[in-house]
Design a protein around this motif. Sequence first.
Motif, PDB file in Angstrom:
ATOM      1  N   THR A  82       0.934  -1.174   0.152  1.00 29.45           N
ATOM      2  CA  THR A  82      -0.038   0.043   0.007  1.00 29.45           C
ATOM      3  C   THR A  82       0.980   1.327  -0.018  1.00 29.45           C
ATOM      4  O   THR A  82       0.720   2.259  -0.766  1.00 29.45           O
TER       5      THR A  82
ATOM      6  N   SER B 244       2.572   1.624  -3.167  1.00 27.93           N
ATOM      7  CA  SER B 244       1.701   1.887  -4.225  1.00 27.93           C
ATOM      8  C   SER B 244       1.419   3.558  -4.141  1.00 27.93           C
ATOM      9  O   SER B 244       1.674   4.005  -5.243  1.00 27.93           O
TER      10      SER B 244
ATOM     11  N   MET C  17       2.618   6.323  -6.976  1.00 26.12           N
ATOM     12  CA  MET C  17       1.605   7.320  -7.620  1.00 26.12           C
ATOM     13  C   MET C  17       2.343   8.843  -7.654  1.00 26.12           C
ATOM     14  O   MET C  17       1.584   9.291  -8.601  1.00 26.12           O
TER      15      MET C  17
ATOM     16  N   ALA D  36      -9.571   7.119 -10.855  1.00 29.06           N
ATOM     17  CA  ALA D  36     -10.236   6.049 -10.164  1.00 29.06           C
ATOM     18  C   ALA D  36     -10.612   4.686 -10.787  1.00 29.06           C
ATOM     19  O   ALA D  36     -10.435   3.715  -9.879  1.00 29.06           O
TER      20      ALA D  36
ATOM     21  N   SER E 256      -7.983   1.887  -9.761  1.00 28.70           N
ATOM     22  CA  SER E 256      -8.216   1.611  -7.990  1.00 28.70           C
ATOM     23  C   SER E 256      -9.286   0.719  -8.072  1.00 28.70           C
ATOM     24  O   SER E 256      -9.413  -0.331  -7.349  1.00 28.70           O
TER      25      SER E 256
ATOM     26  N   GLY F 205      -4.474  -1.282  -5.120  1.00 28.09           N
ATOM     27  CA  GLY F 205      -5.706  -0.398  -5.164  1.00 28.09           C
ATOM     28  C   GLY F 205      -6.090   0.554  -4.181  1.00 28.09           C
ATOM     29  O   GLY F 205      -6.127   1.819  -4.168  1.00 28.09           O
ATOM     30  N   LEU F 206      -5.656   0.210  -2.864  1.00 28.87           N
ATOM     31  CA  LEU F 206      -5.929   0.944  -1.697  1.00 28.87           C
ATOM     32  C   LEU F 206      -4.823   2.163  -1.598  1.00 28.87           C
ATOM     33  O   LEU F 206      -5.059   3.177  -1.270  1.00 28.87           O
TER      34      LEU F 206
ATOM     35  N   ILE G  23      -3.380   3.394  -4.302  1.00 26.09           N
ATOM     36  CA  ILE G  23      -4.031   4.372  -5.557  1.00 26.09           C
ATOM     37  C   ILE G  23      -5.101   5.132  -4.821  1.00 26.09           C
ATOM     38  O   ILE G  23      -5.138   6.668  -4.941  1.00 26.09           O
ATOM     39  N   LEU G  24      -6.265   4.629  -4.196  1.00 30.79           N
ATOM     40  CA  LEU G  24      -7.162   5.330  -3.575  1.00 30.79           C
ATOM     41  C   LEU G  24      -6.627   6.406  -2.394  1.00 30.79           C
ATOM     42  O   LEU G  24      -7.190   7.390  -2.418  1.00 30.79           O
TER      43      LEU G  24
END
Length: 150
Positions: A11, A14, A18, A61, A64, A83-84, A86-87
């Motif tokens: 996480t 990532s 980003m 989005a 993610s 994905g988390l 990225i969120l």
Amino acid sequence: MMLILFYISITIVSFVLMECATWLIHKYIMHGFGWYFHEDHHQPGYPHVFEKNDWFFVFGAIPSITLFYFGTWYGINYLFFIGLGILFYGMAYFFIHDVLIHRRFKWFDKTNNKYLRGLRKAHKIHHKHLGKEEGECFGMLYVPIKYFRM
């Protein structure tokens, strides 16, 4: 316990990656072939609540959401935590860029943090160029040291 630390690491990595992706997307897509969507963001006093530039939130989005979907097919796996990350980056982007820098929402008007002042200065330098060429400071969270000294 090791699996939890692994997922936390994924996480965080990532999230950090980003920032690199944001720099590349901002410089080569938003200030390149995607300028049509980004141009209104560089116009002072844009009168609308929403900008065409806000479509980049939707585009951002999609990865993610896709990773959340595939990351939960057979129980939670590493894709979910990418994905988390990225969120979390998208949330940070919203709060830093739209709330603190552009003040689209008047939630934190009295912030006087040295790091946040550096972010604002770097972003103002980015926005002094009204066209898509000659831009600088394309990232969001990483700010060169010189903007803290100004």
